[in-house]
Design a protein around this motif. Sequence first.
Motif, short mmCIF file in Angstrom:
data_model
loop_
_atom_site.label_atom_id
_atom_site.label_comp_id
_atom_site.label_asym_id
_atom_site.label_seq_id
_atom_site.Cartn_x
_atom_site.Cartn_y
_atom_site.Cartn_z
N ASN A 36 -11.09 2.87 1.89
CA ASN A 36 -10.74 1.64 1.16
C ASN A 36 -10.51 0.45 2.08
O ASN A 36 -10.94 -0.67 1.77
CB ASN A 36 -9.50 1.88 0.30
CG ASN A 36 -9.82 2.54 -1.02
OD1 ASN A 36 -10.16 1.87 -2.00
ND2 ASN A 36 -9.75 3.86 -1.06
N TYR A 40 0.85 -1.19 0.00
CA TYR A 40 0.00 0.00 0.00
C TYR A 40 0.89 1.25 0.00
O TYR A 40 1.75 1.40 0.87
CB TYR A 40 -0.90 0.04 1.24
CG TYR A 40 -1.95 -1.05 1.28
CD1 TYR A 40 -3.19 -0.88 0.66
CD2 TYR A 40 -1.70 -2.25 1.93
CE1 TYR A 40 -4.15 -1.87 0.71
CE2 TYR A 40 -2.65 -3.26 1.97
CZ TYR A 40 -3.88 -3.06 1.36
OH TYR A 40 -4.83 -4.05 1.39
N TYR A 51 -1.51 -1.27 -4.18
CA TYR A 51 -2.54 -0.23 -4.12
C TYR A 51 -1.86 1.13 -3.94
O TYR A 51 -0.86 1.24 -3.23
CB TYR A 51 -3.47 -0.47 -2.93
CG TYR A 51 -4.20 -1.78 -2.95
CD1 TYR A 51 -5.52 -1.86 -3.39
CD2 TYR A 51 -3.58 -2.95 -2.53
CE1 TYR A 51 -6.20 -3.07 -3.41
CE2 TYR A 51 -4.25 -4.17 -2.54
CZ TYR A 51 -5.56 -4.22 -2.98
OH TYR A 51 -6.23 -5.42 -3.00
N LYS A 108 -3.71 -1.04 -8.33
CA LYS A 108 -5.09 -0.62 -8.03
C LYS A 108 -5.06 0.79 -7.46
O LYS A 108 -4.38 1.04 -6.46
CB LYS A 108 -5.73 -1.61 -7.06
CG LYS A 108 -5.86 -3.02 -7.63
CD LYS A 108 -6.40 -4.00 -6.60
CE LYS A 108 -6.65 -5.37 -7.20
NZ LYS A 108 -5.41 -6.00 -7.72
#
Length: 323
Positions: A124, A59, A86, A107
Amino acid sequence: MIVSITHRSDFDGIASGALIVRYAALHRKSPFLVYLKDYGDKENVIEEGLFKLTNCKLYIADLSTSFKHFNEVVKRIRRLRCGEIYWFDHHPTSNENLDKLKELGVKLDIRPGFSSSAIIVYENLYSKSGIEDEIARKIADYADDIDSWRLSMPLSRDIMDLVAYYKYLDEANPLHPHLKSYLLYLSGLKDQNLVREQHKAHIEIYRKLKDRARDVISRTVEVFEIDGINYAICYAPCYISSSQAAEFVLDSVKAQVAIVVKEEGTGSVRRRGDVDVSKIARLFEGGGHPYAAGMRLKEGKIDLVEYPKFVELIKNKLRELHL
């Protein structure tokens, strides 16, 4: 394994990292790695050690997808073998850069102009997963209040000062122990006390430093006008944050735009009004939001003797912008 890479420059990045780690450790019972990065890290926003990891989730949050070394970062992402990547952010960007990330299967939740990255992370990881976590929500709300510069919540100024102090303490340490310690403190928080007594003692130390910095700012501030816009330029020592230096200048003089030349070689631009200050930062290959932006003026520190040279450089660049 969950890997968190977030911006270390302000509380929005620290809060985003805390939310990712909290999600990993408390809600997914997953091991995690924590990285705090800034744009000066260049391609090392993605460290080489990550190339060895497999079957992990990565992330990235509160780091722009449109900074000077973005293409080098993309090359490093291409070499990763982790499962899912992400990227959550709220800085201005380009469709071209977003397409590069999409081609690699990253993503994305990129919302240019949105108030904070921490809220995007919260939505999210928590909202979409049906996780109810009042403490996580509070961390995100404080990040949003601080990054949008509303500063309407009771602890916002305390948290902003605390992060600024830890950033100053960590300046010469590549592991950023104070910032990471606070990030991990928030990650494991079991009550809603974001600032404890030991933090308050650090805040008091920082505020004494900030008073000293204001003396320097007051002595060096210069106001000038170009095409009806009043600009103020000042010099700020490394122990005051750019945002706080700019706020002090804008409260002290009649100007719509404050440009802060920082001792550590960076420059920051803030506004009161509707001037798009990201255009000023881009004159020096920087960037940011219309209301707050930054750039690098020199590789290495700028001392007070050099400061007048940078004042003239900035003035000349601004005149070019207004032509």
